[in-house]
Design a protein around this motif. Structure first.
Motif, PDB file in Angstrom:
ATOM      1  N   UNK A 115      14.859  20.484  11.413  1.00 40.47           N
ATOM      2  CA  UNK A 115      16.146  21.027  10.968  1.00 40.47           C
ATOM      3  C   UNK A 115      17.312  20.261  11.581  1.00 40.47           C
ATOM      4  N   UNK A 116      17.193  19.907  12.864  1.00 45.91           N
ATOM      5  CA  UNK A 116      18.237  19.106  13.517  1.00 45.91           C
ATOM      6  C   UNK A 116      18.364  17.747  12.833  1.00 45.91           C
ATOM      7  N   UNK A 117      17.242  17.111  12.532  1.00 46.48           N
ATOM      8  CA  UNK A 117      17.276  15.799  11.874  1.00 46.48           C
ATOM      9  C   UNK A 117      17.818  15.905  10.448  1.00 46.48           C
ATOM     10  N   UNK A 118      17.569  17.022   9.792  1.00 51.49           N
ATOM     11  CA  UNK A 118      18.131  17.233   8.458  1.00 51.49           C
ATOM     12  C   UNK A 118      19.661  17.287   8.529  1.00 51.49           C
TER      13      UNK A 118
ATOM     14  N   UNK B 100      20.913  13.794   9.082  1.00 47.38           N
ATOM     15  CA  UNK B 100      20.899  13.036   7.831  1.00 47.38           C
ATOM     16  C   UNK B 100      22.109  13.396   6.960  1.00 47.38           C
ATOM     17  N   UNK B 101      22.554  14.640   7.039  1.00 46.41           N
ATOM     18  CA  UNK B 101      23.718  15.084   6.282  1.00 46.41           C
ATOM     19  C   UNK B 101      25.045  14.689   6.940  1.00 46.41           C
ATOM     20  N   UNK B 102      24.966  14.051   8.111  1.00 46.68           N
ATOM     21  CA  UNK B 102      26.172  13.608   8.810  1.00 46.68           C
ATOM     22  C   UNK B 102      26.908  14.711   9.551  1.00 46.68           C
TER      23      UNK B 102
ATOM     24  N   UNK C   4      22.468  12.110  19.647  1.00 46.33           N
ATOM     25  CA  UNK C   4      23.040  11.685  20.930  1.00 46.33           C
ATOM     26  C   UNK C   4      24.335  12.412  21.268  1.00 46.33           C
ATOM     27  N   UNK C   5      24.696  13.402  20.460  1.00 47.03           N
ATOM     28  CA  UNK C   5      25.867  14.218  20.784  1.00 47.03           C
ATOM     29  C   UNK C   5      25.612  15.036  22.041  1.00 47.03           C
ATOM     30  N   UNK C   6      26.628  15.209  22.886  1.00 41.19           N
ATOM     31  CA  UNK C   6      26.476  16.093  24.040  1.00 41.19           C
ATOM     32  C   UNK C   6      26.503  17.559  23.605  1.00 41.19           C
ATOM     33  N   UNK C   7      25.837  18.393  24.351  1.00 44.21           N
ATOM     34  CA  UNK C   7      25.826  19.830  24.070  1.00 44.21           C
ATOM     35  C   UNK C   7      27.240  20.394  24.075  1.00 44.21           C
ATOM     36  N   UNK C   8      28.106  19.838  24.919  1.00 46.53           N
ATOM     37  CA  UNK C   8      29.476  20.340  25.045  1.00 46.53           C
ATOM     38  C   UNK C   8      30.267  20.214  23.738  1.00 46.53           C
ATOM     39  N   UNK C   9      29.842  19.346  22.837  1.00 44.63           N
ATOM     40  CA  UNK C   9      30.533  19.217  21.550  1.00 44.63           C
ATOM     41  C   UNK C   9      30.408  20.512  20.742  1.00 44.63           C
ATOM     42  N   UNK C  10      29.332  21.229  20.964  1.00 39.94           N
ATOM     43  CA  UNK C  10      29.070  22.447  20.203  1.00 39.94           C
ATOM     44  C   UNK C  10      29.247  23.712  21.041  1.00 39.94           C
ATOM     45  N   UNK C  11      28.961  23.606  22.329  1.00 37.72           N
ATOM     46  CA  UNK C  11      29.123  24.742  23.250  1.00 37.72           C
ATOM     47  C   UNK C  11      29.971  24.242  24.423  1.00 37.72           C
TER      48      UNK C  11
ATOM     49  N   UNK D 105      22.822  26.876  13.944  1.00 40.15           N
ATOM     50  CA  UNK D 105      23.674  27.927  13.391  1.00 40.15           C
ATOM     51  C   UNK D 105      25.146  27.527  13.405  1.00 40.15           C
ATOM     52  N   UNK D 106      25.594  26.957  14.514  1.00 43.23           N
ATOM     53  CA  UNK D 106      27.005  26.593  14.645  1.00 43.23           C
ATOM     54  C   UNK D 106      27.393  25.496  13.654  1.00 43.23           C
ATOM     55  N   UNK D 107      26.500  24.527  13.461  1.00 45.23           N
ATOM     56  CA  UNK D 107      26.811  23.381  12.602  1.00 45.23           C
ATOM     57  C   UNK D 107      26.665  23.721  11.115  1.00 45.23           C
ATOM     58  N   UNK D 108      25.616  24.466  10.780  1.00 44.27           N
ATOM     59  CA  UNK D 108      25.344  24.760   9.368  1.00 44.27           C
ATOM     60  C   UNK D 108      26.130  25.956   8.849  1.00 44.27           C
ATOM     61  N   UNK D 109      26.541  26.832   9.762  1.00 44.23           N
ATOM     62  CA  UNK D 109      27.207  28.061   9.341  1.00 44.23           C
ATOM     63  C   UNK D 109      26.239  29.100   8.814  1.00 44.23           C
ATOM     64  N   UNK D 110      24.936  28.872   8.992  1.00 42.81           N
ATOM     65  CA  UNK D 110      23.908  29.803   8.537  1.00 42.81           C
ATOM     66  C   UNK D 110      23.087  30.302   9.720  1.00 42.81           C
ATOM     67  N   UNK D 111      22.625  31.549   9.688  1.00 43.64           N
ATOM     68  CA  UNK D 111      21.660  31.990  10.701  1.00 43.64           C
ATOM     69  C   UNK D 111      20.434  31.088  10.679  1.00 43.64           C
TER      70      UNK D 111
END
Length: 363
Positions: A95-98, A101-103, A108-115, A190-196
Motif C-alpha cells: 500500500x505504501x508503494x502504491x 507510485x501515485x506520487x 525516503x520521506x521522514x516521518x516528521x513530514x506526516x507526523x 490514512x493521512x496521505x490517502x484520506x481513507x481509513x
C-alpha cells in the motif's frame, strides 16, 4: 495425413495429462506433504491447519486438517478464513508503494513530514519503518500493552502509546523486527490517502485482486467460513484470548483464505497492483548504516532454502499462526494456516517448499 495429426494430438494430450511418470511424482509429492503436515497437525479432534501448494499460479496441493470450531464440531476446509497476523505487513508495505507510485509520498520521506511531533521524526524515514531498522520501541514488548489490548484505539492513539518510549538504537543501525513501525505506516496511509486503512486495503487491494474472502479482522462482523482460534493450556484447548484489532492494526489485523492469498501472490507477480519498478523495491535486500546487508525487504524476509532464494513471512496473533513461502525461480507458493497458536505452520511450510524444490529437480 489428417488421421496422423489426430493420433499425434491424442498422444501429446496423454503425455501431458495421463503420463504414469507424472502421476507417480504427483502421488509422491502428496504423500510426502501429508506426512510433513501430520508431524504437527495430527490431532483430528482438535484445531488444525490448512495448506496449499501452487505452481505457476495454480494449486497442485490443497488440504485441511483438524477442526474449524470445536464447540460445533465443524471440520476445517480450504475455504476457511483465518487471521493472518503479521502477514498483514505485506499488504501495508505494498500500500505504501502504491501511494509512492501515485506520487503521494516517497519511501525516503521522514516521518516528521506526516507526523510533525513524532520524536526524532526528522531522522526516521518510511524506509526505516518498512525494513524494521527504525530503532523505535516495539509496542508488543511494552509491559503496559495489557492495559490497551482490549480497548478500541485510533491509529493516533496507538502512535501516542509508544512514541515517547526511548529508542532502542539510532535509525539504520540495526535490523530488529518491529510492529510499531508498521502501525506508523498504516497511520501514514490514512493521512496521505484520506481513507481509513481498512477501506484503503479493501478498495485498492482486496477488490482489485478479486480477494472476496479477505477482511480487516472483526469479532462482531459475521464472516462466512470463519475459523475460530484456540490456545492449548496444558493438554486442553481453550478459546483464544480476545484482542481489539485496532491494536495490531496495520501490523497484524487482516484475515484471509489460502485461495485469496494465491490471488494476492498472483496480483504481485503480474504487476496488477504496482509497476515492476515499485514491486522490485519490496524484494530488494538493503544495507545498514555500516554497509552490512540484511535479509528483509519491504514486508518480506528474503532468505534461502537449500541455496535457492525465497520470499517468506509468518504471522502470529492470539489463536492463529500463519506462514507463506514463495520461490521465484520456480514460481512455487506454499501457504500454511493454523487456528491454534500452539501449532506453528512455519517449519512445516518451509519443509514443504524444500520438498517441492527437490521433487522438481528430480524430474
Amino acid at each position: 495425413m489428417k488421421r496422423s495429426i489426430q493420433i499425434y494430438t491424442l498422444l501429446l494430450v496423454w503425455i501431458i495429462t495421463c503420463n504414469p511418470l507424472h502421476t507417480v511424482f504427483a502421488q509422491c509429492f502428496e504423500q510426502k506433504t501429508d506426512s510433513l503436515i501430520q508431524t504437527v497437525f495430527h490431532d483430528k479432534s482438535g484445531p488444525g491447519g490448512v495448506f496449499m501448494v501452487t505452481q505457476h499460479g495454480k494449486p497442485i496441493y490443497q488440504k485441511a486438517f483438524g477442526k474449524a470450531n470445536l464447540e460445533l464440531n465443524v471440520y476445517l476446509t480450504p475455504e476457511n478464513v483465518f487471521q493472518l497476523g503479521s502477514m498483514t505487513k505485506q499488504f501495508t508495505a505494498i500500500a505504501i508503494l502504491m501511494l509512492e507510485e501515485q506520487g503521494k509520498l516517497h519511501v525516503n520521506d521522514p516521518v516528521s513530514r506526516y507526523i510533525p511531533d513524532y520524536p526524532s521524526g526528522g531522522k526516521i524515514t518510511l524506509h526505516h519503518l518498512l525494513t524494521h531498522t527504525s530503532g523505535i520501541k516495539d509496542f508488543t514488548q511494552m509491559k503496559s500493552l495489557s492495559a490497551i489490548a482490549q480497548k478500541v484505539m485510533t491509529p493516533a492513539m496507538m502512535v501516542d502509546f509508544f512514541k515517547d518510549e526511548p529508542a532502542d538504537f539510532a535509525p539504520g543501525e540495526k535490523f530488529s523486527y518491529n510492529n510499531s513501525g508498521y502501525v506508523l505506516l498504516g497511520y501514514v496511509i490514512e493521512l496521505v490517502s484520506g481513507e481509513p486503512y481498512k477501506d484503503f486495503i479493501q478498495q485498492h487491494i482486496f477488490n482489485k485482486a478479486g480477494m472476496r474472502n479477505s477482511y480487516y479482522a472483526s469479532d462482531r462482523q459475521v464472516i462466512p467460513n470463519r475459523a475460530y482460534g484456540y490456545h492449548k493450556k496444558d493438554s486442553v484447548y481453550v478459546n483464544k484470548t480476545s484482542i481489539s484489532f485496532s491494536v495490531p492494526f496495520s501490523s497484524g489485523a487482516l484475515m484471509s483464505t489460502v485461495g485469496d492469498m494465491l490471488k494476492w501472490q498472483n496480483a504481485i507477480n503480474t504487476n496488477l497492483l504496482l509497476n515492476a519498478e515499485e514491486t522490485k523495491k519490496a524484494f530488494t535486500k538493503y544495507r545498514l548504516n555500516n554497509g552490512e546487508e540484511f535479509t528483509y525487504g519491504y514486508g518480506w524476509h528474503l532468505r534461502e532454502i537449500n541455496g535457492t532464494a525465497v520470499r517468506a513471512h509468518g504471522g502470529s496473533v492470539f489463536g492463529f499462526k500463519t506462514m507463506g513461502v514463495y520461490i521465484p525461480c520456480e514460481d512455487i507458493y506454499v501457504i500454511g494456516f493454523s487456528n491454534c497458536d500452539a501449532n506453528s505452520p512455519t517449519k512445516v511450510t518451509e519443509d514443504i517448499a524444500a520438498l517441492a524444490l527437490d521433487i522438481l529437480k528430480s524430474k
